[in-house]
Enzyme design. Structure first.
Site, PDB file in Angstrom:
ATOM      1  N   ASP A 181      41.913  59.205  94.943  1.00  0.00           N
ATOM      2  CA  ASP A 181      41.628  58.796  96.322  1.00  0.00           C
ATOM      3  C   ASP A 181      42.708  57.909  96.920  1.00  0.00           C
ATOM      4  O   ASP A 181      42.423  57.009  97.712  1.00  0.00           O
ATOM      5  CB  ASP A 181      40.263  58.088  96.406  1.00  0.00           C
ATOM      6  CG  ASP A 181      39.160  58.969  95.867  1.00  0.00           C
ATOM      7  OD1 ASP A 181      39.185  60.169  96.157  1.00  0.00           O
ATOM      8  OD2 ASP A 181      38.297  58.451  95.140  1.00  0.00           O
ATOM      9  N   LYS A 217      46.180  61.370  98.706  1.00  0.00           N
ATOM     10  CA  LYS A 217      47.095  62.443  98.300  1.00  0.00           C
ATOM     11  C   LYS A 217      47.092  63.595  99.297  1.00  0.00           C
ATOM     12  O   LYS A 217      48.117  64.218  99.523  1.00  0.00           O
ATOM     13  CB  LYS A 217      46.690  62.986  96.925  1.00  0.00           C
ATOM     14  CG  LYS A 217      46.886  61.999  95.801  1.00  0.00           C
ATOM     15  CD  LYS A 217      46.506  62.612  94.453  1.00  0.00           C
ATOM     16  CE  LYS A 217      45.038  62.926  94.318  1.00  0.00           C
ATOM     17  NZ  LYS A 217      44.153  61.755  94.232  1.00  0.00           N
ATOM     18  N   GLY A 230      38.750  65.805  95.913  1.00  0.00           N
ATOM     19  CA  GLY A 230      38.358  65.913  97.313  1.00  0.00           C
ATOM     20  C   GLY A 230      39.491  65.445  98.176  1.00  0.00           C
ATOM     21  O   GLY A 230      39.715  64.259  98.318  1.00  0.00           O
ATOM     22  N   HIS A 231      40.237  66.392  98.705  1.00  0.00           N
ATOM     23  CA  HIS A 231      41.382  66.041  99.548  1.00  0.00           C
ATOM     24  C   HIS A 231      41.030  66.262 101.005  1.00  0.00           C
ATOM     25  O   HIS A 231      40.614  67.344 101.388  1.00  0.00           O
ATOM     26  CB  HIS A 231      42.597  66.907  99.208  1.00  0.00           C
ATOM     27  CG  HIS A 231      43.121  66.660  97.835  1.00  0.00           C
ATOM     28  ND1 HIS A 231      44.216  67.302  97.332  1.00  0.00           N
ATOM     29  CD2 HIS A 231      42.697  65.835  96.864  1.00  0.00           C
ATOM     30  CE1 HIS A 231      44.434  66.879  96.096  1.00  0.00           C
ATOM     31  NE2 HIS A 231      43.518  65.996  95.795  1.00  0.00           N
ATOM     32  N   GLN A 278      43.000  63.785  91.334  1.00  0.00           N
ATOM     33  CA  GLN A 278      42.598  62.535  90.652  1.00  0.00           C
ATOM     34  C   GLN A 278      43.806  61.591  90.546  1.00  0.00           C
ATOM     35  O   GLN A 278      44.706  61.677  91.370  1.00  0.00           O
ATOM     36  CB  GLN A 278      42.007  62.832  89.270  1.00  0.00           C
ATOM     37  CG  GLN A 278      40.612  63.437  89.299  1.00  0.00           C
ATOM     38  CD  GLN A 278      40.610  64.932  89.369  1.00  0.00           C
ATOM     39  OE1 GLN A 278      41.353  65.618  88.698  1.00  0.00           O
ATOM     40  NE2 GLN A 278      39.758  65.484  90.199  1.00  0.00           N
TER      41      GLN A 278
HETATM   42  P1  IMO Z   1      40.598  62.977  93.992  1.00  0.00           P
HETATM   43  O1  IMO Z   1      41.392  64.203  93.711  1.00  0.00           O
HETATM   44  C1  IMO Z   1      38.344  59.660  92.385  1.00  0.00           C
HETATM   45  C2  IMO Z   1      36.239  60.241  88.585  1.00  0.00           C
HETATM   46  C3  IMO Z   1      34.730  60.217  88.616  1.00  0.00           C
HETATM   47  C4  IMO Z   1      34.434  59.665  87.223  1.00  0.00           C
HETATM   48  C5  IMO Z   1      35.508  60.306  86.367  1.00  0.00           C
HETATM   49  C6  IMO Z   1      35.060  61.557  85.652  1.00  0.00           C
HETATM   50  O2  IMO Z   1      39.794  63.032  95.222  1.00  0.00           O
HETATM   51  O3  IMO Z   1      41.438  61.756  93.890  1.00  0.00           O
HETATM   52  P2  IMO Z   1      34.633  64.045  86.414  1.00  0.00           P
HETATM   53  O4  IMO Z   1      33.652  64.618  87.396  1.00  0.00           O
HETATM   54  O5  IMO Z   1      36.047  64.359  86.736  1.00  0.00           O
HETATM   55  O6  IMO Z   1      34.282  64.367  84.994  1.00  0.00           O
HETATM   56  O7  IMO Z   1      34.447  62.451  86.544  1.00  0.00           O
HETATM   57  O8  IMO Z   1      36.560  60.634  87.261  1.00  0.00           O
HETATM   58  N1  IMO Z   1      36.864  61.199  89.513  1.00  0.00           N
HETATM   59  C7  IMO Z   1      37.490  60.857  90.654  1.00  0.00           C
HETATM   60  N2  IMO Z   1      37.638  59.667  91.245  1.00  0.00           N
HETATM   61  N3  IMO Z   1      38.902  60.727  92.959  1.00  0.00           N
HETATM   62  C8  IMO Z   1      38.804  61.930  92.358  1.00  0.00           C
HETATM   63  O9  IMO Z   1      39.479  62.999  92.806  1.00  0.00           O
HETATM   64  C9  IMO Z   1      38.031  62.047  91.185  1.00  0.00           C
HETATM   65  N4  IMO Z   1      37.691  63.053  90.360  1.00  0.00           N
HETATM   66  C10 IMO Z   1      36.997  62.522  89.348  1.00  0.00           C
HETATM   67  O10 IMO Z   1      34.231  59.379  89.615  1.00  0.00           O
HETATM   68  O11 IMO Z   1      34.661  58.279  87.197  1.00  0.00           O
HETATM   69 MG    MG Z   2      39.315  62.156  96.839  1.00  0.00          MG
END
Ligand code: IMO
Ligand code: MG
Length: 426
Positions: free
Chosen positions: A13, A16, A40-41, A221
Protein backbone atom coordinates in the site's frame (compact mmCIF):
# COMPACT_ATOMS: atom_id res chain seq x y z
CA UNK A 1 17.18 1.63 -18.02
CA UNK A 2 15.54 -0.79 -20.42
CA UNK A 3 14.05 -2.90 -17.69
CA UNK A 4 13.11 -2.08 -14.12
CA UNK A 5 11.40 -3.66 -11.12
CA UNK A 6 8.88 -1.62 -9.13
CA UNK A 7 8.91 -2.82 -5.58
CA UNK A 8 6.98 -1.89 -2.45
CA UNK A 9 9.58 -1.14 0.17
CA UNK A 10 7.39 -1.25 3.27
CA UNK A 11 4.30 -3.36 4.07
CA UNK A 12 2.43 -2.79 0.82
CA UNK A 13 0.00 0.00 0.00
CA UNK A 14 2.83 2.40 -0.75
CA UNK A 15 0.98 3.79 -3.75
CA UNK A 16 2.51 1.39 -6.24
CA UNK A 17 -0.51 1.68 -8.53
CA UNK A 18 0.05 5.32 -9.35
CA UNK A 19 3.81 5.00 -9.84
CA UNK A 20 3.48 1.79 -11.85
CA UNK A 21 0.88 3.41 -14.04
CA UNK A 22 3.25 6.30 -14.75
CA UNK A 23 6.20 4.01 -15.48
CA UNK A 24 3.96 1.75 -17.54
CA UNK A 25 3.31 4.67 -19.88
CA UNK A 26 6.98 4.42 -20.85
CA UNK A 27 7.23 0.63 -21.01
CA UNK A 28 6.43 -1.80 -23.81
CA UNK A 29 5.67 -4.68 -21.50
CA UNK A 30 4.35 -4.86 -17.93
CA UNK A 31 4.66 -8.08 -15.91
CA UNK A 32 3.19 -9.06 -12.56
CA UNK A 33 5.47 -11.68 -11.05
CA UNK A 34 3.99 -12.74 -7.70
CA UNK A 35 0.97 -12.63 -5.44
CA UNK A 36 -2.62 -12.78 -6.50
CA UNK A 37 -5.83 -10.87 -5.87
CA UNK A 38 -4.63 -10.04 -2.37
CA UNK A 39 -3.09 -6.99 -4.04
CA UNK A 40 -5.15 -3.89 -4.54
CA UNK A 41 -3.81 -1.24 -6.85
CA UNK A 42 -5.79 1.90 -7.36
CA UNK A 43 -5.14 3.33 -10.80
CA UNK A 44 -6.67 6.53 -12.06
CA UNK A 45 -6.81 6.50 -15.83
CA UNK A 46 -8.53 9.12 -17.97
CA UNK A 47 -10.23 10.40 -14.81
CA UNK A 48 -11.72 7.02 -14.03
CA UNK A 49 -10.73 5.11 -10.94
CA UNK A 50 -9.97 1.42 -11.28
CA UNK A 51 -9.10 -1.10 -8.59
CA UNK A 52 -6.84 -3.74 -10.03
CA UNK A 53 -6.23 -6.91 -8.08
CA UNK A 54 -4.42 -9.29 -10.32
CA UNK A 55 -4.21 -7.70 -13.77
CA UNK A 56 -1.03 -5.62 -14.35
CA UNK A 57 -1.40 -1.84 -14.21
CA UNK A 58 -0.40 -1.41 -17.84
CA UNK A 59 -3.70 -2.84 -19.06
CA UNK A 60 -5.10 0.61 -19.83
CA UNK A 61 -2.50 1.12 -22.53
CA UNK A 62 -3.86 -0.98 -25.37
CA UNK A 63 -0.53 -0.97 -27.22
CA UNK A 64 1.41 -2.41 -24.30
CA UNK A 65 1.65 -6.07 -23.49
CA UNK A 66 0.59 -7.12 -19.99
CA UNK A 67 1.77 -10.45 -18.65
CA UNK A 68 0.58 -12.30 -15.59
CA UNK A 69 3.68 -14.27 -14.70
CA UNK A 70 4.22 -17.82 -13.48
CA UNK A 71 4.99 -16.58 -9.96
CA UNK A 72 1.41 -15.46 -9.53
CA UNK A 73 -1.47 -17.31 -7.94
CA UNK A 74 -4.61 -16.67 -9.93
CA UNK A 75 -8.21 -16.97 -8.84
CA UNK A 76 -9.97 -17.51 -12.17
CA UNK A 77 -13.28 -16.18 -10.85
CA UNK A 78 -11.92 -12.90 -9.58
CA UNK A 79 -9.75 -12.56 -12.68
CA UNK A 80 -12.82 -13.06 -14.87
CA UNK A 81 -14.67 -10.44 -12.85
CA UNK A 82 -11.81 -7.98 -13.24
CA UNK A 83 -11.69 -8.72 -16.95
CA UNK A 84 -15.44 -8.21 -17.33
CA UNK A 85 -15.22 -4.83 -15.59
CA UNK A 86 -12.45 -3.71 -17.92
CA UNK A 87 -14.29 -5.01 -20.98
CA UNK A 88 -17.36 -3.11 -19.85
CA UNK A 89 -15.23 0.05 -19.62
CA UNK A 90 -14.23 -0.44 -23.24
CA UNK A 91 -10.82 -2.08 -22.92
CA UNK A 92 -10.20 -4.86 -25.42
CA UNK A 93 -7.87 -6.96 -23.27
CA UNK A 94 -6.13 -8.09 -26.46
CA UNK A 95 -2.98 -7.00 -24.64
CA UNK A 96 -3.28 -9.52 -21.79
CA UNK A 97 -1.22 -12.70 -21.62
CA UNK A 98 -1.36 -15.22 -18.77
CA UNK A 99 1.42 -17.69 -18.03
CA UNK A 100 0.32 -21.33 -18.21
CA UNK A 101 2.67 -21.96 -15.27
CA UNK A 102 0.80 -19.66 -12.88
CA UNK A 103 -0.86 -21.43 -9.97
CA UNK A 104 -4.64 -21.63 -9.57
CA UNK A 105 -6.19 -20.21 -6.43
CA UNK A 106 -9.47 -22.11 -6.14
CA UNK A 107 -12.59 -22.37 -3.97
CA UNK A 108 -11.03 -24.71 -1.42
CA UNK A 109 -7.97 -22.50 -0.95
CA UNK A 110 -10.20 -19.58 -0.09
CA UNK A 111 -12.22 -21.67 2.34
CA UNK A 112 -9.06 -23.02 3.96
CA UNK A 113 -7.53 -19.54 4.28
CA UNK A 114 -10.47 -18.45 6.43
CA UNK A 115 -10.61 -21.67 8.41
CA UNK A 116 -6.89 -21.74 9.16
CA UNK A 117 -7.00 -18.12 10.28
CA UNK A 118 -9.87 -18.97 12.60
CA UNK A 119 -7.96 -21.94 13.99
CA UNK A 120 -4.99 -19.71 14.77
CA UNK A 121 -7.24 -17.61 17.02
CA UNK A 122 -5.27 -14.69 18.49
CA UNK A 123 -2.16 -15.80 16.60
CA UNK A 124 -3.81 -15.27 13.24
CA UNK A 125 -1.93 -13.52 10.43
CA UNK A 126 -4.73 -11.22 9.39
CA UNK A 127 -4.68 -12.45 5.80
CA UNK A 128 -6.85 -11.05 3.07
CA UNK A 129 -8.66 -14.43 3.05
CA UNK A 130 -8.14 -14.73 -0.67
CA UNK A 131 -6.60 -18.19 -0.46
CA UNK A 132 -3.04 -16.98 -1.02
CA UNK A 133 -1.32 -19.01 1.72
CA UNK A 134 -3.10 -22.32 1.00
CA UNK A 135 -2.44 -21.89 -2.74
CA UNK A 136 1.28 -21.31 -2.36
CA UNK A 137 1.31 -24.19 0.14
CA UNK A 138 -0.01 -26.49 -2.59
CA UNK A 139 2.59 -25.13 -4.99
CA UNK A 140 5.43 -25.87 -2.57
CA UNK A 141 3.83 -29.24 -1.87
CA UNK A 142 3.74 -29.85 -5.65
CA UNK A 143 0.06 -30.68 -5.68
CA UNK A 144 -1.55 -27.52 -7.06
CA UNK A 145 -3.39 -27.06 -10.31
CA UNK A 146 -1.98 -24.52 -12.69
CA UNK A 147 -3.19 -22.50 -15.64
CA UNK A 148 -2.13 -25.39 -17.91
CA UNK A 149 -4.68 -27.51 -16.06
CA UNK A 150 -7.31 -24.80 -16.29
CA UNK A 151 -7.12 -24.73 -20.07
CA UNK A 152 -7.02 -28.53 -20.26
CA UNK A 153 -10.29 -29.97 -21.61
CA UNK A 154 -10.28 -32.24 -18.56
CA UNK A 155 -10.24 -29.35 -16.06
CA UNK A 156 -13.63 -30.22 -14.54
CA UNK A 157 -12.39 -33.65 -13.53
CA UNK A 158 -9.07 -32.34 -12.25
CA UNK A 159 -10.95 -29.84 -10.11
CA UNK A 160 -13.37 -32.46 -8.84
CA UNK A 161 -10.57 -34.77 -7.72
CA UNK A 162 -8.73 -31.99 -5.88
CA UNK A 163 -11.89 -30.64 -4.34
CA UNK A 164 -12.92 -34.01 -2.89
CA UNK A 165 -9.45 -34.38 -1.43
CA UNK A 166 -9.47 -30.85 0.03
CA UNK A 167 -12.98 -31.21 1.41
CA UNK A 168 -11.54 -33.64 3.95
CA UNK A 169 -9.17 -30.93 5.13
CA UNK A 170 -11.99 -28.39 5.16
CA UNK A 171 -14.01 -30.73 7.37
CA UNK A 172 -10.99 -31.29 9.59
CA UNK A 173 -10.95 -27.54 10.22
CA UNK A 174 -14.66 -27.59 10.97
CA UNK A 175 -15.81 -26.09 7.68
CA UNK A 176 -18.62 -27.02 5.30
CA UNK A 177 -17.47 -29.12 2.37
CA UNK A 178 -17.70 -27.30 -0.96
CA UNK A 179 -20.08 -28.71 -3.53
CA UNK A 180 -18.58 -29.54 -6.89
CA UNK A 181 -21.92 -29.12 -8.62
CA UNK A 182 -22.39 -25.64 -7.16
CA UNK A 183 -18.98 -24.36 -8.12
CA UNK A 184 -17.91 -25.92 -11.39
CA UNK A 185 -20.16 -23.92 -13.71
CA UNK A 186 -18.64 -20.59 -12.62
CA UNK A 187 -15.18 -21.95 -13.32
CA UNK A 188 -16.17 -23.20 -16.74
CA UNK A 189 -17.70 -19.82 -17.54
CA UNK A 190 -14.55 -18.00 -16.42
CA UNK A 191 -12.52 -20.47 -18.44
CA UNK A 192 -14.12 -19.30 -21.69
CA UNK A 193 -13.02 -15.75 -20.99
CA UNK A 194 -9.53 -16.63 -19.78
CA UNK A 195 -8.59 -19.40 -22.21
CA UNK A 196 -7.56 -17.22 -25.18
CA UNK A 197 -5.11 -15.29 -22.99
CA UNK A 198 -3.08 -18.24 -21.73
CA UNK A 199 0.09 -18.36 -23.78
CA UNK A 200 3.55 -19.67 -23.18
CA UNK A 201 5.61 -16.77 -21.84
CA UNK A 202 9.23 -17.91 -21.67
CA UNK A 203 9.78 -17.76 -25.43
CA UNK A 204 7.63 -14.65 -25.58
CA UNK A 205 9.92 -12.91 -23.09
CA UNK A 206 13.00 -14.11 -24.94
CA UNK A 207 11.61 -12.57 -28.12
CA UNK A 208 10.81 -9.30 -26.35
CA UNK A 209 14.34 -9.23 -24.94
CA UNK A 210 15.77 -9.67 -28.41
CA UNK A 211 13.63 -6.82 -29.65
CA UNK A 212 15.03 -4.66 -26.85
CA UNK A 213 11.60 -3.94 -25.43
CA UNK A 214 11.28 -1.89 -22.28
CA UNK A 215 9.96 -4.15 -19.55
CA UNK A 216 8.43 -3.10 -16.27
CA UNK A 217 8.14 -5.65 -13.49
CA UNK A 218 5.26 -4.77 -11.24
CA UNK A 219 5.54 -5.96 -7.68
CA UNK A 220 2.59 -6.41 -5.38
CA UNK A 221 2.58 -6.16 -1.57
CA UNK A 222 5.83 -4.99 -0.03
CA UNK A 223 9.24 -6.08 1.17
CA UNK A 224 8.22 -6.62 4.79
CA UNK A 225 5.55 -9.06 3.58
CA UNK A 226 8.12 -11.16 1.71
CA UNK A 227 7.94 -14.81 2.78
CA UNK A 228 11.72 -14.94 3.36
CA UNK A 229 12.65 -11.42 4.40
CA UNK A 230 9.47 -10.06 5.93
CA UNK A 231 8.23 -10.22 9.50
CA UNK A 232 7.58 -13.95 9.26
CA UNK A 233 5.02 -15.44 9.87
CA UNK A 234 3.13 -12.16 9.47
CA UNK A 235 3.85 -12.07 5.78
CA UNK A 236 2.31 -13.13 2.51
CA UNK A 237 3.44 -16.36 0.88
CA UNK A 238 5.47 -15.08 -2.07
CA UNK A 239 8.78 -13.36 -2.75
CA UNK A 240 7.68 -9.77 -2.99
CA UNK A 241 11.24 -8.45 -3.23
CA UNK A 242 12.83 -7.42 -6.52
CA UNK A 243 14.46 -10.85 -6.81
CA UNK A 244 10.99 -12.35 -7.22
CA UNK A 245 10.88 -10.80 -10.68
CA UNK A 246 13.31 -13.41 -11.97
CA UNK A 247 11.69 -16.56 -10.60
CA UNK A 248 8.23 -15.15 -11.15
CA UNK A 249 8.56 -14.29 -14.82
CA UNK A 250 11.19 -16.44 -16.50
CA UNK A 251 13.09 -13.54 -18.04
CA UNK A 252 16.47 -15.02 -17.09
CA UNK A 253 19.45 -13.18 -15.67
CA UNK A 254 20.95 -10.08 -17.12
CA UNK A 255 18.11 -8.10 -18.61
CA UNK A 256 16.89 -6.26 -15.53
CA UNK A 257 18.81 -3.02 -14.99
CA UNK A 258 17.58 -2.06 -11.56
CA UNK A 259 14.75 -1.46 -9.18
CA UNK A 260 12.82 1.47 -7.87
CA UNK A 261 11.55 1.31 -4.29
CA UNK A 262 8.19 2.86 -3.61
CA UNK A 263 8.34 4.58 -0.25
CA UNK A 264 5.34 6.09 1.45
CA UNK A 265 6.26 9.21 3.46
CA UNK A 266 5.06 7.39 6.59
CA UNK A 267 4.33 3.71 7.19
CA UNK A 268 1.18 1.62 7.18
CA UNK A 269 0.41 -2.02 7.57
CA UNK A 270 -2.74 -4.11 7.52
CA UNK A 271 -2.91 -7.38 9.37
CA UNK A 272 -1.03 -8.49 12.44
CA UNK A 273 2.67 -8.50 13.26
CA UNK A 274 5.36 -6.26 14.73
CA UNK A 275 5.47 -2.62 13.68
CA UNK A 276 8.14 -0.67 15.57
CA UNK A 277 7.22 2.83 14.45
CA UNK A 278 3.47 2.36 14.88
CA UNK A 279 1.57 4.97 16.84
CA UNK A 280 -2.04 5.33 17.83
CA UNK A 281 -3.27 8.81 18.57
CA UNK A 282 -5.13 11.71 16.99
CA UNK A 283 -2.36 12.25 14.44
CA UNK A 284 -2.60 8.63 13.34
CA UNK A 285 -6.37 8.97 12.95
CA UNK A 286 -5.89 12.18 11.03
CA UNK A 287 -3.45 10.56 8.62
CA UNK A 288 -5.81 7.60 8.18
CA UNK A 289 -8.70 9.87 7.26
CA UNK A 290 -6.78 12.29 5.05
CA UNK A 291 -5.00 9.58 3.11
CA UNK A 292 -7.93 7.18 3.29
CA UNK A 293 -5.78 4.45 4.78
CA UNK A 294 -8.26 1.60 4.52
CA UNK A 295 -7.59 -1.64 2.65
CA UNK A 296 -8.71 -1.66 -1.00
CA UNK A 297 -9.49 -5.35 -0.63
CA UNK A 298 -10.66 -5.85 2.90
CA UNK A 299 -11.59 -2.26 3.89
CA UNK A 300 -9.75 -2.77 7.16
CA UNK A 301 -8.35 0.41 8.73
CA UNK A 302 -4.59 0.39 8.19
CA UNK A 303 -2.23 0.69 11.14
CA UNK A 304 -0.22 3.89 11.00
CA UNK A 305 3.42 4.58 11.86
CA UNK A 306 6.18 7.04 11.11
CA UNK A 307 8.74 6.38 8.44
CA UNK A 308 11.18 3.75 9.66
CA UNK A 309 14.67 4.13 8.22
CA UNK A 310 15.99 0.98 9.88
CA UNK A 311 13.32 -0.99 8.07
CA UNK A 312 13.90 0.92 4.84
CA UNK A 313 17.65 0.37 4.89
CA UNK A 314 16.95 -3.33 5.18
CA UNK A 315 14.51 -3.05 2.33
CA UNK A 316 17.03 -1.19 0.20
CA UNK A 317 19.59 -3.91 0.86
CA UNK A 318 17.39 -6.87 0.02
CA UNK A 319 15.95 -5.24 -3.10
CA UNK A 320 19.02 -3.37 -4.22
CA UNK A 321 17.27 -0.21 -5.32
CA UNK A 322 19.20 2.99 -5.92
CA UNK A 323 16.12 4.92 -6.85
CA UNK A 324 13.02 5.69 -4.93
CA UNK A 325 9.57 7.09 -5.51
CA UNK A 326 8.21 8.99 -2.53
CA UNK A 327 4.45 8.91 -2.18
CA UNK A 328 1.82 10.66 -0.05
CA UNK A 329 4.15 13.49 0.89
CA UNK A 330 1.13 15.83 0.58
CA UNK A 331 -0.35 14.32 3.74
CA UNK A 332 2.21 16.29 5.73
CA UNK A 333 0.52 19.54 4.64
CA UNK A 334 -1.86 18.74 7.49
CA UNK A 335 0.70 18.06 10.23
CA UNK A 336 2.80 20.27 12.51
CA UNK A 337 5.68 17.90 12.80
CA UNK A 338 6.95 14.70 11.28
CA UNK A 339 8.97 11.96 12.93
CA UNK A 340 11.40 9.53 11.40
CA UNK A 341 12.69 6.43 13.12
CA UNK A 342 16.49 6.43 12.79
CA UNK A 343 17.44 3.54 15.09
CA UNK A 344 15.91 0.99 17.46
CA UNK A 345 16.48 0.60 21.16
CA UNK A 346 16.63 -3.01 22.30
CA UNK A 347 17.56 -3.90 25.88
CA UNK A 348 18.95 -0.40 26.43
CA UNK A 349 21.11 -0.75 23.37
CA UNK A 350 20.88 1.24 20.22
CA UNK A 351 20.84 -0.80 17.03
CA UNK A 352 20.61 0.31 13.42
CA UNK A 353 19.74 -2.97 11.70
CA UNK A 354 16.56 -4.96 11.56
CA UNK A 355 16.66 -7.82 14.09
CA UNK A 356 15.79 -11.24 12.64
CA UNK A 357 13.97 -12.40 15.73
CA UNK A 358 10.34 -11.43 15.94
CA UNK A 359 10.62 -11.38 19.72
CA UNK A 360 13.35 -8.75 19.55
CA UNK A 361 11.40 -6.80 16.99
CA UNK A 362 8.39 -6.71 19.31
CA UNK A 363 10.62 -5.31 22.06
CA UNK A 364 12.36 -2.74 19.89
CA UNK A 365 11.52 0.88 20.63
CA UNK A 366 11.84 3.53 17.95
CA UNK A 367 14.38 6.31 18.30
CA UNK A 368 13.03 9.31 16.47
CA UNK A 369 14.33 12.40 14.80
CA UNK A 370 11.69 15.10 14.58
CA UNK A 371 11.22 17.40 11.62
CA UNK A 372 9.06 20.47 11.29
CA UNK A 373 6.33 19.95 8.73
CA UNK A 374 4.97 22.34 6.12
CA UNK A 375 1.52 22.66 7.59
CA UNK A 376 -0.87 24.71 5.51
CA UNK A 377 1.27 24.66 2.39
CA UNK A 378 -0.47 22.96 -0.51
CA UNK A 379 2.20 21.12 -2.46
CA UNK A 380 -0.14 19.33 -4.84
CA UNK A 381 0.57 21.58 -7.81
CA UNK A 382 4.32 21.82 -7.43
CA UNK A 383 6.11 20.42 -10.45
CA UNK A 384 9.76 20.98 -9.53
CA UNK A 385 11.67 19.59 -6.57
CA UNK A 386 13.28 23.01 -5.99
CA UNK A 387 9.85 24.57 -5.45
CA UNK A 388 8.92 22.30 -2.55
CA UNK A 389 8.83 23.93 0.89
CA UNK A 390 12.18 23.86 2.65
CA UNK A 391 10.80 21.48 5.32
CA UNK A 392 9.85 18.95 2.66
CA UNK A 393 13.24 19.20 0.99
CA UNK A 394 15.03 18.68 4.29
CA UNK A 395 12.93 15.63 5.04
CA UNK A 396 13.62 14.19 1.61
CA UNK A 397 17.36 14.92 1.74
CA UNK A 398 17.66 13.29 5.13
CA UNK A 399 16.05 10.08 3.90
CA UNK A 400 18.12 10.07 0.73
CA UNK A 401 21.36 10.42 2.62
CA UNK A 402 20.47 7.79 5.17
CA UNK A 403 19.40 5.26 2.55
CA UNK A 404 21.86 6.31 -0.15
CA UNK A 405 19.17 6.52 -2.77
CA UNK A 406 17.70 9.21 -4.95
CA UNK A 407 14.02 10.00 -5.08
CA UNK A 408 13.39 10.38 -8.77
CA UNK A 409 9.61 10.58 -8.44
CA UNK A 410 7.71 12.45 -5.75
CA UNK A 411 3.96 12.13 -5.55
CA UNK A 412 2.18 15.21 -4.24
CA UNK A 413 -1.42 14.08 -4.65
CA UNK A 414 -3.71 11.37 -5.97
CA UNK A 415 -3.92 12.57 -9.55
CA UNK A 416 -1.53 11.59 -12.26
CA UNK A 417 -0.48 15.21 -12.75
CA UNK A 418 0.31 15.70 -9.09
CA UNK A 419 3.76 14.29 -9.52
CA UNK A 420 7.28 15.67 -9.52
CA UNK A 421 9.54 13.89 -11.97
CA UNK A 422 13.03 14.74 -10.81
CA UNK A 423 14.90 12.46 -13.11
CA UNK A 424 13.96 10.26 -16.01
CA UNK A 425 15.38 6.81 -15.29
CA UNK A 426 13.24 4.64 -17.50
P1 IMO B 1 -0.85 -4.34 -2.11
O1 IMO B 1 -0.39 -4.95 -3.38
C1 IMO B 1 -0.98 -4.61 2.20
C2 IMO B 1 -0.99 -8.59 4.03
C3 IMO B 1 -2.24 -9.02 4.75
C4 IMO B 1 -1.64 -9.94 5.82
C5 IMO B 1 -0.51 -10.62 5.07
C6 IMO B 1 -0.87 -11.98 4.52
O2 IMO B 1 -2.13 -3.63 -2.19
O3 IMO B 1 0.23 -3.53 -1.48
P2 IMO B 1 -2.28 -12.78 2.45
O4 IMO B 1 -3.74 -12.60 2.12
O5 IMO B 1 -1.37 -12.25 1.41
O6 IMO B 1 -1.96 -14.19 2.83
O7 IMO B 1 -2.06 -11.92 3.78
O8 IMO B 1 -0.18 -9.75 4.00
N1 IMO B 1 -1.20 -8.15 2.64
C7 IMO B 1 -1.16 -6.87 2.23
N2 IMO B 1 -1.00 -5.74 2.92
N3 IMO B 1 -1.11 -4.52 0.88
C8 IMO B 1 -1.22 -5.66 0.15
O9 IMO B 1 -1.18 -5.64 -1.19
C9 IMO B 1 -1.31 -6.89 0.82
N4 IMO B 1 -1.45 -8.18 0.45
C10 IMO B 1 -1.38 -8.92 1.56
O10 IMO B 1 -2.91 -7.94 5.33
O11 IMO B 1 -1.05 -9.17 6.84
MG1 MG C 1 -3.09 -2.04 -1.80
Amino acid sequence: MKSIVVVGSQWGDEGKGKITNYLASKADVIIRYQGGDNAGHTVIFNNNEYHLRSIPSGIFYEDKLNIMGNGMVINPLSLAKEMEELLASGYSLNNLVISPLATLDLSYHIALDGLKEKALKDKNIGTTKKGIGPTYTDKAERSSLRMVDFIDPDFANLYKTKLLEKNKLIEFYGGEPISYEDTISDYLKARELILPHVKETVSLLAKLRKENKKILFEGAQGTMLDVDFGTFPYVTSSNTIAGGALSGSGIGLGYIDGAIGIIKAYTTRVGEGPFVSEFENETADKIREIAHEYGVNTHRPRRIGWLDLVQLKYSKNVNGFEYGALTLLDVFSHLDEIKVCVAYEVNNQKIDYLPSSLKTLYQAKPIYKTFKSFKGVDISNIKKFEDLPIEAKEYIKFIEEYLEIKFVIISTGRDKDQTIIREDIF
